[in-house]
Design a protein around this motif. Structure first.
Motif: not given
Length: 466
Positions: A224-234
């Motif tokens: 998903f990061k490769k697809q451009g979605i950003k993540f903020a876990t924790s």
């Protein structure tokens, strides 16, 4: 009017229970408060979300992958209202199919809010305020669930919304902030990312889809990061504020720093909760647990002997296919049969692209249970079929008992693994070993060969194509 069985709620658990009970000779009535049958799944859940996932996937492929297949499409574009119109038609056809099933199986359908008068009588209150009471020897509660929320978030259902509203937005967001990295958040986030939105997923846990195997979570997040979605876990969300067309989400990260996210839409996807509002459970002394779910025994029977409950309204995974199996089980039990459900073999699926699917125990669960196990993994990129289609992300992982070789869990990321996972479920239902699965001749070239290869890797550590 007296019925053998009254079903309250027409979602997958309810309508399937009604159909099976009728097949077994019972006189059945079903009560649904909305004007269409099918519950959350068919109206505002599984079916419409998959329709949008498929439409957006076609567009994404046209933009990003057609060229490599030698297909030229000049300036691909999409008509978002037409996508929504198609989704609505799919829903209409599917819910209409449930109405057909009710007619075919001679099930009486009542539209209105069902509530208990006593343990055998249900009052149906219609939209115009009128009501009627019907009697049932046995009653099945199948009222499902509603989106959960955080106590400090005000849902205006326009800019700050649940999955229900996210399925019918008037436009593609510029920046969609998704609170919750579970299945619903990832699926709807994927839809809008494919259509051009910036998407940020804010997740409290340290990984997305936290209930699935850790390797699945890591692989999905990487893709998903490769697809451009950003993540903020924790990240723990502390406030959500709307100011005009802007939504500001504040969160605390694991270093206790306050982080702000600004977007034009915010999807709150923090799970779902059992829906029992208006049922009048207190009138009959029916027990619920600390999470508001209807308490049931192994036969899905409540503390009121003639009342049963299935699906999202009871404990367990909130999945349509789990609800269906429970609906069948109750109907058969009331007909004197001896059904069973193996909850360990209820598959979990994420319908993004690539898809993710799991059945049985995760590696973390086996470690926590101190079970001696062995693991075999095979990468999708090693398959001829994956290279031919261009779907090279993902893997299949088979977990087997170290001593007996019995398959304990199977976890997949890749093309069509939502369908592929059932090969593992069938094998595990018959307590197959990794060797059993490895020795079955699989068609070539197919995605299913990854299952064979992963099983061989778990069995003897020697996959043939890796």
């Amino acid at each position: 009017m007296t019925y053998d069985i009254i079903v309250i709620g027409s979602g997958p658990g309810g309508y399937i229970a009604a159909v099976r009970a009728s097949q077994l000779g019972k006189k059945v009535a079903i009560i649904e408060k909305y004007s269409t049958l099918g519950g959350t799944c068919l109206n505002v859940g599984c079916i419409p979300s998959k329709a949008l996932l498929d439409s957006s996937h076609h567009y994404y492929d046209a933009v990003h992958h057609f060229e490599e297949h030698g297909i030229s499409v000049e300036n691909p574009s999409f008509d978002f209202p037409k996508m929504l119109e198609r989704k609505a038609k799919v829903v209409e056809t599917t819910t209409g199919g449930i109405t057909y099933l009710m007619d075919k199986n001679n099930i009486d359908v009542f539209e209105g809010l069902g509530s208990f008068e006593d343990k055998t009588h249900v009052k149906i209150t219609k939209k115009d305020g009128s009501s009627e009471v019907i009697e049932g020897v046995d009653i099945i509660i199948a009222t499902g669930s509603k989106p959960a929320n955080l106590p400090f978030i005000t849902l205006d259902k326009e800019r700050v919304m649940t999955s229900t509203e996210a399925l019918k937005l008037p436009e593609v967001p510029k920046h969609l902030i998704v609170i919750g990295g579970g299945v619903i958040g990832l699926e709807l986030g994927s839809v809008y990312k494919r259509l051009g939105a910036e998407v940020t997923v804010v997740e409290y846990m340290d990984k997305i889809v936290p209930g699935m195997d850790t390797d699945v979570s890591k692989e999905l997040q990487k893709v998903f990061k490769k697809q451009g979605i950003k993540f903020a876990t924790s990240h723990k969300v502390t406030s959500v504020e709307r100011n005009g067309d802007t939504v500001l989400v504040k969160a605390i990260d694991k270093k206790d720093r306050e982080i702000e996210f600004s977007g034009d839409y915010c999807l709150v996807a923090v799970g779902r909760k059992a829906y029992t509002q208006g049922l009048g459970l207190e009138k009959i002394g029916l027990e619920v647990n600390e999470r508001g779910q209807v308490a049931v025994n192994a036969h899905l029977q409540t503390n009121v002997h003639n009342i049963y409950a299935v699906g999202d309204v009871i404990k367990g995974a909130m999945l349509a296919h789990k609800a269906e199996e429970e609906g069948v089980a109750v109907a058969e039990y009331l007909a004197g049969e001896k059904p069973h459900i193996d909850y360990n073999l209820v598959p979990g699926i994420v319908y993004t692209w690539p898809e993710a699917a799991s059945v049985g125990k995760t590696e973390d669960e086996l470690k926590e249970g101190k079970v001696a196990y062995k693991s075999g993994k095979f990468l999708m990129r090693a398959l001829g079929r994956s290279r031919a289609s261009g779907d090279i992300d993902g893997f299949v992982k088979v977990l087997a008992d170290k001593n007996t070789d019995e398959i304990l869990g199977v976890h997949m990321v890749g093309a069509r693994v939502a369908d592929l996972i059932m090969e593992a479920a069938v094998a595990m239902e018959f307590r197959a070993s990794a060797e059993d699965l490895a020795r079955i001749c699989h068609g070539h070239p197919t995605y299913s060969e990854a299952v064979k290869e992963a099983a061989k890797a778990a069995w003897d550590g020697k996959p043939l194509n890796a």
